[in-house]
Motif scaffolding. Sequence first.
Motif, PDB file in Angstrom:
ATOM      1  N   ALA A 264       6.245   3.326 -10.676  1.00 54.89           N
ATOM      2  CA  ALA A 264       6.866   1.767  -9.029  1.00 54.89           C
ATOM      3  C   ALA A 264       5.488   2.032  -8.538  1.00 54.89           C
ATOM      4  CB  ALA A 264       7.879   2.635  -8.722  1.00 54.89           C
ATOM      5  N   GLY A 265       4.864   2.880  -8.620  1.00 57.71           N
ATOM      6  CA  GLY A 265       3.651   2.455  -8.059  1.00 57.71           C
ATOM      7  C   GLY A 265       1.345   1.841  -9.041  1.00 57.71           C
TER       8      GLY A 265
ATOM      9  N   VAL B  26       0.469  -1.317  -7.424  1.00 55.27           N
ATOM     10  CA  VAL B  26       0.521  -1.757  -5.572  1.00 55.27           C
ATOM     11  C   VAL B  26      -1.347  -1.772  -5.243  1.00 55.27           C
ATOM     12  CG1 VAL B  26       1.723  -0.213  -5.195  1.00 55.27           C
ATOM     13  CG2 VAL B  26      -0.384   0.798  -5.574  1.00 55.27           C
ATOM     14  N   GLU B  27      -1.530  -2.578  -3.732  1.00 52.06           N
ATOM     15  CA  GLU B  27      -3.098  -2.696  -3.578  1.00 52.06           C
ATOM     16  C   GLU B  27      -3.628  -1.504  -3.703  1.00 52.06           C
ATOM     17  OE1 GLU B  27      -5.384  -3.612   0.854  1.00 52.06           O
ATOM     18  OE2 GLU B  27      -2.828  -4.440   0.077  1.00 52.06           O
ATOM     19  N   CYS B  28      -3.207  -0.404  -3.300  1.00 51.16           N
ATOM     20  CA  CYS B  28      -3.631   0.916  -3.705  1.00 51.16           C
ATOM     21  C   CYS B  28      -3.039   2.192  -2.869  1.00 51.16           C
ATOM     22  CB  CYS B  28      -4.660   1.233  -2.358  1.00 51.16           C
ATOM     23  SG  CYS B  28      -3.806   1.693  -0.125  1.00 51.16           S
TER      24      CYS B  28
ATOM     25  N   ARG C 250       1.123  -0.791  -0.544  1.00 52.59           N
ATOM     26  CA  ARG C 250       0.036  -0.078   0.128  1.00 52.59           C
ATOM     27  C   ARG C 250       1.014   1.217  -0.069  1.00 52.59           C
ATOM     28  NH1 ARG C 250      -5.228  -1.025   1.953  1.00 52.59           N
ATOM     29  NH2 ARG C 250      -5.511   1.510   3.543  1.00 52.59           N
ATOM     30  N   ALA C 251       0.699   2.123  -0.671  1.00 50.50           N
ATOM     31  CA  ALA C 251       1.765   3.084  -1.030  1.00 50.50           C
ATOM     32  C   ALA C 251       0.885   4.829  -1.538  1.00 50.50           C
ATOM     33  CB  ALA C 251       2.701   2.819  -2.561  1.00 50.50           C
ATOM     34  N   LEU C 252       1.787   5.727  -1.198  1.00 47.63           N
ATOM     35  CA  LEU C 252       1.329   6.797  -1.050  1.00 47.63           C
ATOM     36  C   LEU C 252       2.473   7.320  -2.054  1.00 47.63           C
ATOM     37  CD1 LEU C 252       1.185   9.531   1.361  1.00 47.63           C
ATOM     38  CD2 LEU C 252       2.253  10.019  -0.612  1.00 47.63           C
ATOM     39  N   LEU C 253       1.888   8.535  -2.967  1.00 53.23           N
ATOM     40  CA  LEU C 253       2.464   8.871  -4.254  1.00 53.23           C
ATOM     41  C   LEU C 253       2.945  10.293  -3.882  1.00 53.23           C
ATOM     42  CD1 LEU C 253       4.142   8.706  -6.640  1.00 53.23           C
ATOM     43  CD2 LEU C 253       1.186   8.698  -8.353  1.00 53.23           C
ATOM     44  N   TRP C 254       4.124  10.461  -3.602  1.00 53.78           N
ATOM     45  CA  TRP C 254       4.252  12.382  -3.215  1.00 53.78           C
ATOM     46  C   TRP C 254       4.780  13.176  -3.881  1.00 53.78           C
ATOM     47  CZ3 TRP C 254       8.916  13.722   0.217  1.00 53.78           C
ATOM     48  CH2 TRP C 254       8.827  15.132   0.483  1.00 53.78           C
ATOM     49  N   PHE C 255       4.000  14.022  -4.787  1.00 54.38           N
ATOM     50  CA  PHE C 255       4.510  14.423  -5.885  1.00 54.38           C
ATOM     51  C   PHE C 255       4.443  15.933  -5.181  1.00 54.38           C
ATOM     52  CE2 PHE C 255       0.557  12.505  -7.713  1.00 54.38           C
ATOM     53  CZ  PHE C 255       0.864  12.194  -9.325  1.00 54.38           C
TER      54      PHE C 255
ATOM     55  N   GLN D 119       2.609   1.062   3.698  1.00 55.24           N
ATOM     56  CA  GLN D 119       3.881   0.408   4.111  1.00 55.24           C
ATOM     57  C   GLN D 119       5.268   1.484   2.825  1.00 55.24           C
ATOM     58  OE1 GLN D 119       2.292  -1.756   2.803  1.00 55.24           O
ATOM     59  NE2 GLN D 119       1.296  -1.881   5.041  1.00 55.24           N
ATOM     60  N   GLU D 120       4.904   2.447   1.530  1.00 54.94           N
ATOM     61  CA  GLU D 120       5.547   2.699   1.596  1.00 54.94           C
ATOM     62  C   GLU D 120       6.012   4.421   0.953  1.00 54.94           C
ATOM     63  OE1 GLU D 120       7.947   1.249  -1.682  1.00 54.94           O
ATOM     64  OE2 GLU D 120       6.234   0.036  -2.521  1.00 54.94           O
ATOM     65  N   VAL D 121       6.556   5.379   0.538  1.00 54.17           N
ATOM     66  CA  VAL D 121       5.836   6.659   0.312  1.00 54.17           C
ATOM     67  C   VAL D 121       7.429   6.969  -1.639  1.00 54.17           C
ATOM     68  CG1 VAL D 121       6.559   9.042   0.441  1.00 54.17           C
ATOM     69  CG2 VAL D 121       5.563   8.103   2.136  1.00 54.17           C
ATOM     70  N   LEU D 122       6.619   6.738  -2.592  1.00 56.29           N
ATOM     71  CA  LEU D 122       7.128   6.793  -3.639  1.00 56.29           C
ATOM     72  C   LEU D 122       6.989   8.502  -4.012  1.00 56.29           C
ATOM     73  CD1 LEU D 122       4.950   3.854  -5.131  1.00 56.29           C
ATOM     74  CD2 LEU D 122       7.072   4.079  -5.090  1.00 56.29           C
ATOM     75  N   THR D 123       8.745   8.839  -4.723  1.00 65.31           N
ATOM     76  CA  THR D 123       8.789  10.217  -4.750  1.00 65.31           C
ATOM     77  C   THR D 123       9.116  10.176  -5.548  1.00 65.31           C
ATOM     78  OG1 THR D 123       8.632  12.066  -4.116  1.00 65.31           O
ATOM     79  CG2 THR D 123      10.251  10.357  -2.796  1.00 65.31           C
ATOM     80  N   LEU D 124      10.312  11.465  -6.382  1.00 65.13           N
ATOM     81  CA  LEU D 124      11.252  11.450  -7.535  1.00 65.13           C
ATOM     82  C   LEU D 124      12.405  12.555  -6.444  1.00 65.13           C
ATOM     83  CD1 LEU D 124      10.101  12.950 -10.863  1.00 65.13           C
ATOM     84  CD2 LEU D 124       9.901  10.708  -9.832  1.00 65.13           C
ATOM     85  N   SER D 125      13.393  12.163  -6.650  1.00 64.84           N
ATOM     86  CA  SER D 125      14.732  12.316  -6.440  1.00 64.84           C
ATOM     87  C   SER D 125      14.798  13.852  -6.620  1.00 64.84           C
ATOM     88  CB  SER D 125      15.884  11.552  -6.157  1.00 64.84           C
ATOM     89  OG  SER D 125      16.192  11.586  -7.877  1.00 64.84           O
ATOM     90  N   GLU D 126      15.620  14.350  -5.484  1.00 69.70           N
ATOM     91  CA  GLU D 126      15.553  16.006  -5.988  1.00 69.70           C
ATOM     92  C   GLU D 126      17.304  16.253  -5.984  1.00 69.70           C
ATOM     93  OE1 GLU D 126      13.630  17.588  -6.086  1.00 69.70           O
ATOM     94  OE2 GLU D 126      11.653  17.246  -5.432  1.00 69.70           O
ATOM     95  N   ILE D 127      17.833  17.575  -6.384  1.00 65.60           N
ATOM     96  CA  ILE D 127      19.364  17.848  -6.561  1.00 65.60           C
ATOM     97  C   ILE D 127      19.446  18.783  -6.036  1.00 65.60           C
ATOM     98  CG2 ILE D 127      19.070  16.591  -8.900  1.00 65.60           C
ATOM     99  CD1 ILE D 127      18.899  19.092 -10.299  1.00 65.60           C
TER     100      ILE D 127
END
Length: 473
Positions: free
Chosen positions: A22-23, A26-28, A3-8, A97-105
């Motif tokens: 990547a998401g 997932v289940e939700c 179960r994941a959170l997608l952080w824009f 269970q996880e947070v998905l996001t893009l890396s930063e610079i």
Amino acid sequence: MRRALLWFKQDLRLDDHPALQAGVDVECLLPVYVLEPSQLELGPLGARRLGVHRARFLLESLAALDGLLRQRGSHLLVLQGSAEQLLPQLAERFNLQEVLTLSEIAPDECQRLDRVSQRLGPVELRELPNNGLLRTEQLPCSVSELPQVFSQFRELIEQQLHVYQPHPAPEHLPPLPAGVEKLLGPLPTLSQLGLGEPLSVAASAFPFAGGETAGSARLRDYLWNSQNVRQYQQTRDGLIGSEYSSKFSPWLANGCLSPRRIAAELRRYEAQYGRNDSTHGLWVELLWREFFRWTLVRHGSALFQAGGLKATARAPQQVDQRLTHWCQGRTGMPLVDACMRELAATGYMSNRGRQVVASYLVNDLQQDWRHGAAWFEEHLLDYDPASNWGNWAYLAGVASDARYNHLFNALRQARQYDPEAAYVSLWLPELRHVPQHLRHTPFLLSHLQLGALNYPRLEQIPEAWTPYLPSAA
């Protein structure tokens, strides 16, 4: 299943989005954007991180993103507050269970990721490849070995053939976690954010809306429908209108367009219609963006210091009333003032204009370049940390380039790029009734005439301007 959170963040699209990809299984999946009030506060250099035009474009982009998510059975949850507080609360509340996001610079954004990761505890923060054109493994050498001068960087990158295969947006997305509906609500308005509503300006060179849908439409139009890309090299130094350049940068800066999508479409266009100096010129601009991004990765916070990447450079560090006049478009130099008025009114300014006003602030007014960069950060629709601060450091002579500074003769630029004074007339209404041959040099008028116009007098005329003064003067 997970179960994941997608952080824009600054990646407000579904197309070619590694964290979204990547998401998809997932289940939700809970898509979230956090609007941080600190962005609206005055910073140490006297400007806000987010001004009214950038905020308008952001809200339009969020609304467009929400619409695209709804089409796929999902929704965008927009919250105001601190990401390091809100994201762990959401993860705990909805058993994610996880947070998905893009890396930063950029340093500030990287530190925010670290704080969020620490507060998430056992919940994994997965960082996927960011909004760059090239990924680390695609570089021809290590980051520390990349050339620090653009011409050499470009030559090195162009020696390799990169095939860009961006991933299209998925047709369907996992469902939202149960109970999220209670948190969903309308986006805040600009007035609720304390910014007020900007006036619509008919003369804006960027009459477009924020969001992936609008950005994708512009990409199609510029390359395929109008094919204005074929004249880019001849028109790119224009000052008036929406078609003198691609105008992709605001969507790139907000992540509504993927640079890899633009590169792939440009290659596809060249394969069908042929390559010319203009199509290659647009490619070079993508490489400039990439160059500044890797410069930021390599040097980090040094790019934001007074001495930039050259600790020995002697860039001006004073700040006085001349900075205020520059911000207000009241310096007495019409081309500079017109550019600054356009920025304040629309959030946009041409590439040529940016170089002229930056050089004028640093070299003619002898003001601290960082305050100019911060003013651009607040107002520019296409503000991007790497490109903005990299370009300003370059103009101030504190970047990695071998030359000390990049001095633009503002009056020569005015004569060359606004020969009929059409641009100055557009943004400085007080000069419209001045004889055309004097609109770039109103400081030659008498004190009585200039006073009646309510336009400031330029007290000191640089000697370098002499060849470009009206012959009758």
